[in-house]
Design an enzyme around this catalytic site. Structure first.
Site, PDB file in Angstrom:
ATOM      1  N   LYS A   1       0.845  -1.204   0.000  1.00  0.00           N
ATOM      2  CA  LYS A   1       0.000   0.000   0.000  1.00  0.00           C
ATOM      3  C   LYS A   1       0.878   1.251   0.000  1.00  0.00           C
ATOM      4  O   LYS A   1       1.854   1.320   0.754  1.00  0.00           O
ATOM      5  CB  LYS A   1      -0.904  -0.023   1.234  1.00  0.00           C
TER       6      LYS A   1
ATOM      7  N   SER B   1     -10.095  -0.320   6.854  1.00  0.00           N
ATOM      8  CA  SER B   1      -9.431  -0.256   5.553  1.00  0.00           C
ATOM      9  C   SER B   1      -8.694  -1.496   5.087  1.00  0.00           C
ATOM     10  O   SER B   1      -8.189  -1.522   3.972  1.00  0.00           O
ATOM     11  CB  SER B   1      -8.452   0.916   5.539  1.00  0.00           C
TER      12      SER B   1
ATOM     13  N   SER C   1      -9.453   1.931   2.772  1.00  0.00           N
ATOM     14  CA  SER C   1      -8.531   2.675   1.949  1.00  0.00           C
ATOM     15  C   SER C   1      -7.510   1.807   1.210  1.00  0.00           C
ATOM     16  O   SER C   1      -6.840   2.306   0.308  1.00  0.00           O
ATOM     17  CB  SER C   1      -7.760   3.649   2.843  1.00  0.00           C
TER      18      SER C   1
END
Lengths: 431, 63
Positions: A78, A171, A147
């Site tokens: 990420k 997330s 996210s």
């Protein structure tokens, strides 16, 4: 013959160790798949093809003298986690071209275990809620969740078997649920967050996204340096959280009841239970703490340079600046009060069971609903999302198991039992 | 404080700090925040309550 992008983590490690799998062949196959699918999925900020090929080539030239537990496992990261030599943009244009000099602690650990870093995956801006460009591999009109949007979509599309995500509200688990893969958030602070951009310090968790509980267990145990748990033989005792049935959309509640019924038929002792603390209170505690911490982090930058902020993060940071300190401190006091009550409650079960989210993946204007994930972020408990069915629209249903703080291996063992006993859904057909 | 009182207070603060246009943009989020704060307010506070430290959270050791 199995396609390379379908190989499990265990198969990759075994193949790399026994020299029946060339890491370069695997990386080349995955890079080809990324190149083919990326125009639609938009999972990646940057793919480090050269670095991944170089790391794979070095593995192919050397013997596994150290018995690296993640030898040859390709991993996506990420884009709020620093990878040396790559930019960390975090969805924030002023950070474009800002190259990390050092690996985050988790990246250094993964490299030392033999993993190969493939690239950086899209995130919502600074891991809040302004949607990333990523689409859901099951339906391009739907959100992959956020996210950790790119991390979930990349695994669901078979671009890599493992990605790293982070969770402050929901997330890791929600995108995993919306994309039909496994998402695991360990106990708070179990994985070092050094070198990870924060969003809310007392809530941020690192987590794993994979295609199976087995894959998650292998990666998790390698990172924390523990032995993989023996497969659980006895059916677990599971608390089905009644509040979650009342608050879910009807098709989600119906699926969870059906899943619970199948668990019972397989021998599990599934009891419908009510949480010992009002769910709205837990959510209020989470949201007030998060808003205050986001404001403490981003308030100044939003004031100086609002144009580069997405509307969600800008609003959250400004609203958080208006939270009176006494409310924030009271929320922290209530978190301290609730934690032992929840711990005692969780000790009555092997795991709690809830839907991962109140809904299946909604359209891409939002990243979805955090109601069912945020409680376990503020309470710091481990939680895992399993893909357990498909809706009539062909979107994944997901079921979430929650364990006691520190009992991560036990939770993985329960999730493994569920996976072995009832199976998980197939992956989207992307060719 | 009631939820309406908290919301009105937050909106006044928003207008003073960020101007009327931003305060209006923040209205939905402040309305939600007022609800959370009202829920927190319903929980009793003992005058002998221990300090709200974060033991068990920040203190949790990395593996």
């Amino acid at each position: 013959m199995m396609a390379m992008h379908e190989m499990s983590v265990n198969e990759i490690i075994s193949g790399a160790r026994q020299n029946t799998l060339h890491s370069t062949d695997l990386i080349d196959a995955l890079l080809d798949r990324i190149e083919r699918l990326e125009p639609e999925i938009k999972a990646w900020v940057d793919v480090d093809a050269r670095g991944a090929r170089q790391a794979a080539s070095e593995l192919d030239r050397t013997t596994d003298s150290d018995r690296q537990p993640l030898r040859g496992v390709p991993i996506g990261v990420k884009d709020i986690i620093h990878v040396a030599g790559m930019q960390t943009i975090a969805g924030y244009a002023p950070f474009r071209g800002r190259v990390a000099e050092q690996d985050a602690a988790i990246i250094a650990r993964l490299r030392s275990l033999g993993a190969i870093i493939v690239g950086k995956t899209h995130t919502t801006q600074f891991a809040l809620a302004d949607p990333a460009p990523t689409t859901n591999p099951w339906n391009a009109e739907r959100t992959p969740g956020g996210s950790s949007s790119g991390s979930a979509a990349a695994v669901a599309a078979g671009m890599v078997p493992v990605t790293l995500g982070t969770q402050t509200a929901g997330s890791v688990l929600r995108p995993a649920g919306y994309c039909g893969i496994v998402g695991f958030k360990p106990t708070f602070n179990w994985f070092s967050r050094e070198g990870v951009l924060p969003l809310a310090w007392s809530l941020d968790h690192l987590g794993l996204l994979t295609r199976s509980v087995d894959d998650t267990s292998l990666v998790y145990t390698a990172i924390v340096g523990e032995s993989a748990p023996a497969p659980r033989e006895s059916p677990p005792v599971i608390g089905l959280v009644s509040e979650s049935l009342e608050r879910s959309e009807p098709d989600v509640a119906g699926h969870l009841r059906e899943y619970a019924k199948r668990l019972r038929e397989a021998g599990a002792d599934v009891r419908e239970v009510s949480l010992p603390v009002d769910l709205d209170l837990i959510l209020a505690v989470h949201h007030v703490i998060m808003q205050a911490e986001v404001a403490a982090l981003h308030g100044q930058a939003v004031a100086v340079d609002p144009e580069h902020y997405g509307p969600q993060l800008r609003n959250e940071a400004q609203a958080g600046q208006l939270v009176p300190a006494a409310f924030d401190i009271h929320a922290r006091r209530l978190r301290r009060r609730m934690a032992p009550v929840i711990d005692a409650f969780l000790s009555e079960f092997d795991a709690l069971l809830m839907p991962t989210a109140t809904n299946v993946a909604p359209p891409r204007a939002t990243t979805g609903d955090r109601t069912f994930q945020a409680p376990w972020s503020v309470l710091g408990t481990p939680a895992i999302s399993l893909p357990t069915g498909l809706s009539t629209e062909g979107l994944p249903f997901a079921s979430q198991l929650i364990g006691r703080r520190g009992a991560d291996l036990s939770l993985l063992a329960v999730a493994g039992w569920c996976e072995r006993t009832l199976g998980l859904i197939a992956r989207p057909d992307l060719g | 404080m009631t939820v309406d009182e908290i919301r009105a207070s937050l909106l006044r603060s928003a207008e003073e700090n960020f101007g009327a246009e931003r305060a209006e943009a923040l209205r939905p989020r402040l309305t939600l925040a007022a609800g959370w704060m009202a829920r927190l307010s319903a929980e009793p506070i003992s005058l002998e309550d221990a300090a709200p430290d974060l033991s068990g959270f920040e203190a949790q050791e990395t593996r």
